[in-house]
Design a protein around this motif. Structure first.
Motif, short mmCIF file in Angstrom:
data_model
loop_
_atom_site.label_atom_id
_atom_site.label_comp_id
_atom_site.label_asym_id
_atom_site.label_seq_id
_atom_site.Cartn_x
_atom_site.Cartn_y
_atom_site.Cartn_z
N THR A 129 -48.53 -1.77 84.88
CA THR A 129 -49.87 -1.22 84.67
C THR A 129 -50.11 0.22 85.22
OG1 THR A 129 -50.74 -3.38 84.10
CG2 THR A 129 -52.34 -1.49 84.19
N LYS A 146 -47.66 -0.58 80.29
CA LYS A 146 -48.93 -0.77 79.67
C LYS A 146 -49.97 0.11 80.57
CE LYS A 146 -51.88 -4.22 80.90
NZ LYS A 146 -52.36 -5.54 81.10
N ALA A 148 -53.82 0.80 81.60
CA ALA A 148 -55.17 0.08 81.63
C ALA A 148 -56.09 0.76 80.98
CB ALA A 148 -55.42 0.21 83.29
#
Length: 293
Positions: A129, A146, A148
């Motif tokens: 993340t 990914k 956040a």
């Protein structure tokens, strides 16, 4: 001539030297200093700017008008920046979540390089993340990383247990529950440096192509002044300097960081360190030896 440098001693020395060389230096104080990187790289908001070595590599790979002035403003060991709060260790990274401020953050690039090279970690088997984008326009996180939610911060997510590991340097929160994921991290880091022949480097000095053409004499004077300050104040970092100066002194750190960055999809193409050297020296009109090559 606008200067952005985090260290007061280096800023004062560079400004004084530039002034003596006939320029009119102006220090622009931006804190933390990494927040100046985007404007410098993408819009040439400054003429001389402290920035992370991975930002330099990205800038070259994406064709930005950025050159390297081989002065280290921040060097340090990095193994201790991978932290956790549970019973996990570096052996548990695969299958768990890891947060890092930005995918191109230099500390993160170093640590992920250690994970793959020393511990055999498949980075794609961890849940990564990130919390910020890249300083260099056009750069994107890999598809397997990914982002956040907007407004979320890594230290808060880490302390709340929403990520199992965090890669944090200066932003590490103060909490007695936090411990390094690498056992004997400082000893491991020192051995890594002995094996490699250099200390990891975080921040160096960049100059714009326009500044190199307009202020070459002042920039070279600033280089000499900063080199003198760092040589006089050099801190012991084991057998290698924390703040190497000169193209040859920075070759090991840049070459390794470039290899890590390519493996991690931080840069879209391989970057040859000699390309950086040649571009800078050509723009300033000096032979490589003038800047420690």
């Amino acid at each position: 001539m606008k200067l952005v440098l985090g260290r007061d001693d280096l800023a004062a020395a560079a400004a004084a030297a530039g002034r003596e060389a006939g320029a009119e230096p102006e220090r622009v104080d931006i804190k933390p200093v990494h927040k100046a990187s985007g404007g410098f790289v993408n819009r040439s908001d400054a003429d001389l700017c402290e920035l992370a070595i991975v930002t330099v590599l990205q800038a070259l790979a994406y064709g930005k008008p950025v050159l390297l002035l081989p002065v280290t403003t921040l060097g340090r060991h990095q193994h201790q920046t991978l932290v956790t709060m549970g019973d996990l260790s570096v052996a548990d990274v695969e299958g768990h979540s890891v947060g890092v401020r930005a995918w191109s953050q230099t500390t993160g690039v170093w640590v992920r390089g250690f994970l793959t090279e020393q511990y055999g970690v498949d980075l794609r088997k961890a849940a990564w993340t990130t919390y910020e984008g890249h300083h260099v326009e056009g750069a994107e996180d890999p598809a397997w990383v990914k982002r956040a939610a907007e407004g979320t911060k890594l230290p808060a997510d880490f302390l709340a247990g929403r990520v199992d590991f965090g890669i944090m340097g200066n932003e590490l929160p103060s909490d007695d529950r936090i411990r390094t994921a690498v056992a004997d991290a400082h000893a491991v880091a020192e051995q890594w440096s002995k094996d490699q022949g250099f200390m990891p480097v975080n921040h160096v000095v960049g100059i714009s192509e326009a500044a190199a053409a307009e202020h070459s004499t002042a920039i070279l004077a600033a280089y000499d002044a900063m080199r003198s300050v760092l040589t006089a104040k050099e801190e012991a970092g084991g057998p290698f300097p924390l703040h190497p100066v000169g193209f040859e002194a920075l070759r090991g750190a840049f070459t390794k960081a470039a290899a890590y960055a390519l493996e991690q999809e931080v840069i879209p193409r391989a970057v040859d360190y000699d390309e950086l050297v040649e571009r800078t020296c050509t723009a300033l009109g000096v032979p490589p030896a003038r800047l420690g090559a």
